[in-house]
Design an enzyme around this catalytic site. Structure first.
Site, short mmCIF file in Angstrom:
data_model
loop_
_atom_site.label_atom_id
_atom_site.label_comp_id
_atom_site.label_asym_id
_atom_site.label_seq_id
_atom_site.Cartn_x
_atom_site.Cartn_y
_atom_site.Cartn_z
N GLN A 102 22.81 -12.09 8.65
CA GLN A 102 21.94 -11.78 7.38
C GLN A 102 20.79 -12.84 7.84
O GLN A 102 19.59 -12.45 7.40
CB GLN A 102 22.44 -11.79 6.11
CG GLN A 102 23.64 -10.71 5.73
CD GLN A 102 23.10 -9.46 6.34
OE1 GLN A 102 22.20 -8.86 5.54
NE2 GLN A 102 23.48 -8.84 7.30
N HIS A 142 14.21 15.17 -41.82
CA HIS A 142 15.58 15.42 -41.02
C HIS A 142 16.63 15.96 -41.73
O HIS A 142 17.53 16.97 -41.15
CB HIS A 142 16.06 13.86 -40.48
CG HIS A 142 15.11 13.26 -39.37
ND1 HIS A 142 13.96 12.91 -39.63
CD2 HIS A 142 15.69 13.00 -38.35
CE1 HIS A 142 13.45 12.32 -38.48
NE2 HIS A 142 14.71 12.23 -37.43
N HIS A 158 17.72 -11.38 9.65
CA HIS A 158 16.73 -10.50 8.96
C HIS A 158 15.31 -10.97 8.81
O HIS A 158 14.27 -10.52 8.94
CB HIS A 158 17.11 -9.95 7.64
CG HIS A 158 18.06 -8.76 7.98
ND1 HIS A 158 17.74 -7.44 8.03
CD2 HIS A 158 19.53 -8.52 7.57
CE1 HIS A 158 18.55 -6.55 8.07
NE2 HIS A 158 19.86 -7.05 8.05
N GLU A 206 24.08 -10.49 -2.79
CA GLU A 206 23.75 -9.34 -2.56
C GLU A 206 25.00 -8.65 -1.65
O GLU A 206 25.75 -7.67 -2.05
CB GLU A 206 22.72 -8.99 -1.45
CG GLU A 206 22.58 -7.64 -1.07
CD GLU A 206 21.47 -7.48 0.22
OE1 GLU A 206 21.26 -8.76 0.92
OE2 GLU A 206 21.19 -6.45 0.69
N HIS A 207 25.49 -9.25 -0.81
CA HIS A 207 26.79 -9.09 -0.10
C HIS A 207 27.76 -10.34 -0.30
O HIS A 207 27.25 -11.57 -0.25
CB HIS A 207 26.54 -9.25 1.49
CG HIS A 207 25.48 -8.23 1.82
ND1 HIS A 207 24.39 -8.57 2.27
CD2 HIS A 207 25.53 -6.82 1.93
CE1 HIS A 207 23.65 -7.58 2.77
NE2 HIS A 207 24.31 -6.50 2.43
N ASN A 252 10.57 -6.51 2.13
CA ASN A 252 10.24 -7.80 2.02
C ASN A 252 9.68 -8.10 0.54
O ASN A 252 9.77 -7.23 -0.15
CB ASN A 252 9.24 -8.27 3.06
CG ASN A 252 7.94 -7.55 3.11
OD1 ASN A 252 7.75 -7.25 2.00
ND2 ASN A 252 7.22 -7.68 3.89
N GLN A 276 0.80 -1.26 0.10
CA GLN A 276 -0.18 0.10 -0.08
C GLN A 276 0.90 1.26 0.06
O GLN A 276 0.38 2.34 -0.64
CB GLN A 276 -1.17 -0.08 1.24
CG GLN A 276 -0.50 -0.15 2.39
CD GLN A 276 -0.23 -1.78 2.85
OE1 GLN A 276 0.03 -2.61 2.12
NE2 GLN A 276 -0.04 -1.96 4.25
N ASP A 315 26.49 -2.45 6.78
CA ASP A 315 24.88 -2.03 7.19
C ASP A 315 24.80 -0.91 7.68
O ASP A 315 23.73 -0.23 7.72
CB ASP A 315 24.33 -3.38 7.76
CG ASP A 315 23.98 -4.54 6.96
OD1 ASP A 315 24.03 -4.31 6.01
OD2 ASP A 315 23.72 -5.60 7.75
#
Ligand SMILES: NC(=O)c1ccc[n+]([C@@H]2O[C@H](COP(=O)([O-])OP(=O)(O)OC[C@H]3O[C@@H](n4cnc5c(N)ncnc54)[C@H](O)[C@@H]3O)[C@@H](O)[C@H]2O)c1
Ligand SMILES: N[C@H](CO)Cc1c[nH]c[nH+]1
Ligand SMILES: [Zn+2]
Length: 427
Positions: A255, A415, A258, A322-323, A209, A186, A356
């Site tokens: 990680q 052109h 999370h 990602e890492h 998420n 939302q 982080d």
């Protein structure tokens, strides 16, 4: 943790699958909520805030009083820690400013490139399972340096209709214009279409998420820009005998905690390292307050024993974490060879947590293999490059004939005419 011994190349993609739902699983839910927001604005946003976050609060805009209350609730110690992080993040992102590039490509033909801020940006700050106020620093600091004029922020409220005070404190410190107590799909829908209360933005930033991540991807179909798909956290560690197994385990758990859909992977060529890290993971896991969440991620995580470093590197590039942490005596080999990773951490004393929070690099990074094609958030994420050109009479004489020939060859007479008229004037 699942142990995998020398996987053959044709099994890599199956082994390295992310434990999240797919885009297709969530897309229809997102589209349904977006449609309602388009039609009913704030009423629809409230309905889903109540459904997913249990907050029935009607006013989503954070008030001045709430900001003052938050400021009083954040401890001096935390404010000082935030200050250190803010300084480092500022320094690293400020240094990413680039100069105007100007080239006279042919005599009399001047081309240049300049950057301009994206005027209206929306920052999403995750708050479902942990209040990630550090993400405020990662997004609002570069937005400010870039010169974005309208910086709004959305983050989910708790059941009492409140946002964590540290998120509000950090937002105020970094110059966020307006804050809204709205999260999930939302929030992304509201920033995409605009409601009576929440302004429409040009580009949406921030991690979240799987629902938030798919919502951002769907938002692009409605003309809004996004930084990248930055979903559930991931970490891949390559470790050899030079690693400290307890350090590696602590990084993997950092990680894993999370969310149950985080993914952590260890790759090594050494069986003893693999076993020592596994043992440490379970020892440390027991003592974690978020043990239940981390345990679910750890259960699905992988310990991969592989024949040699070359194959390890190929597998890591295929996974595109990602890492990526490198704990190897051959760190140069991995530094030079890594092609696909959001952010790289080198050596035994570089925990992923440093990135982080406070080293200065950005923690909003591509997940789910998107590190193959996307960069993490950086100063340029908040800017566009624009090109300019100015051609003199001499310049049009120098390149005009070529333009005429090319336009004619494409069958585009108008052109060609735009050049011919000018050439007639100067010749
Ligand atoms: N890639 C990155 O750069 C990065 C950075 C920080 C955090 N993260 C990740 O961000 C995520 C944060 O997730 P979070 O859940 O704590 O917070 P969040 O704010 O992303 O999501 C919470 C929202 O999800 C919505 N939601 C929950 N269940 C739903 C359902 N069944 N259907 C529809 N909507 C639903 C709710 O509206 C809620 O407000 C974690 O996975 C973390 O690993 C990634
Ligand atoms: N590791 C997350 C990115 O995947 C960022 C974060 C914020 N707070 C703690 N960690
Ligand atoms: Zn983290």
């Amino acid at each position: 943790m699942k142990k995998i011994n020398n996987p053959t190349r044709n099994t890599w993609s199956e082994i390295l699958k992310r434990p999240t739902q797919s885009f297709a699983d969530i897309e229809e839910t997102v589209k349904g909520i977006f449609k309602e927001i388009q039609q009913k604005g704030d009423v629809a946003v409230q309905k889903y805030t109540s459904l997913f976050d249990g907050s029935t609060s009607v006013n989503s805009l954070v008030t001045k009083e709430e900001m003052e209350e938050a400021n009083a609730l954040v401890s001096k110690e935390l404010k000082m820690a935030i200050e250190l992080a803010k300084n480092n993040i500022f320094k690293f992102h400020e240094a990413q400013k680039s100069q105007k590039i100007e080239v006279e490509t042919t005599e009399g033909v001047f081309c240049w490139q300049e950057k301009r801020p994206i005027q209206k940006v929306g920052l999403y700050i995750p708050g479902g399972s942990a209040p990630l106020f550090s993400t405020v620093l990662m997004l609002a600091i570069p937005a400010k340096i870039a010169g974005c004029t309208e910086i709004i922020l959305c983050s989910p409220p708790n059941k009492q209709g409140k946002i964590n005070p540290a998120i509000l404190y950090a937002a105020n410190l970094c110059g966020v214009t307006k804050i809204f107590k709205v999260g999930g799909i939302q929030a992304i829908g509201a920033m995409t279409f605009g409601t009576e209360t929440i302004p429409q933005v040009y580009k949406i930033f921030g991690p979240g998420n799987q629902f938030v991540t798919v919502a951002k991807q769907v938002a692009t179909q409605f003309g809004v820009g996004i930084d990248m798909p930055a979903g559930p956290s991931e970490l891949l560690v390559y470790a050899d005998v030079t690693c400290v197994p307890s350090f590696v385990a602590s990084d993997l758990l950092s990680q894993a905690e999370h969310g149950s859909d985080s993914q952590v992977v260890l790759v090594t060529t050494n069986k003893e390292v693999l076993e020592a890290v596994e043992k440490e993971v379970y020892l440390q896991l027991e003592k974690l307050p978020r043990k239940e969440i981390a345990a679910q991620a750890i259960e699905k995580s992988k310990l991969i024993l592989i024949e040699n470093e070359q194959l390890a590197l190929e597998l890591i590039n295929e996974y595109a974490p990602e890492h990526f942490i490198i704990c190897s005596k051959n760190e140069e080999f991995f530094i030079n060879g890594i092609q696909n990773a959001g952010s790289v951490f080198i050596g035994n004393f570089t925990p992923e947590s440093a990135g982080d929070y406070a080293s200065g690099t950005n923690h909003t990074l591509p997940t789910n293999g998107f590190a193959k094609t996307y960069s993490g958030v950086n100063l340029d994420s908040f800017m566009k490059s624009m090109t300019f050109q100015k051609i003199t009479e001499k310049g049009i004489q120098n390149i005009g004939k070529s333009i005429e020939i090319m336009a004619e060859a494409e069958g585009l007479q108008a052109h060609k005419n735009a050049v011919t008229l000018r050439l007639n004037k100067v010749n």
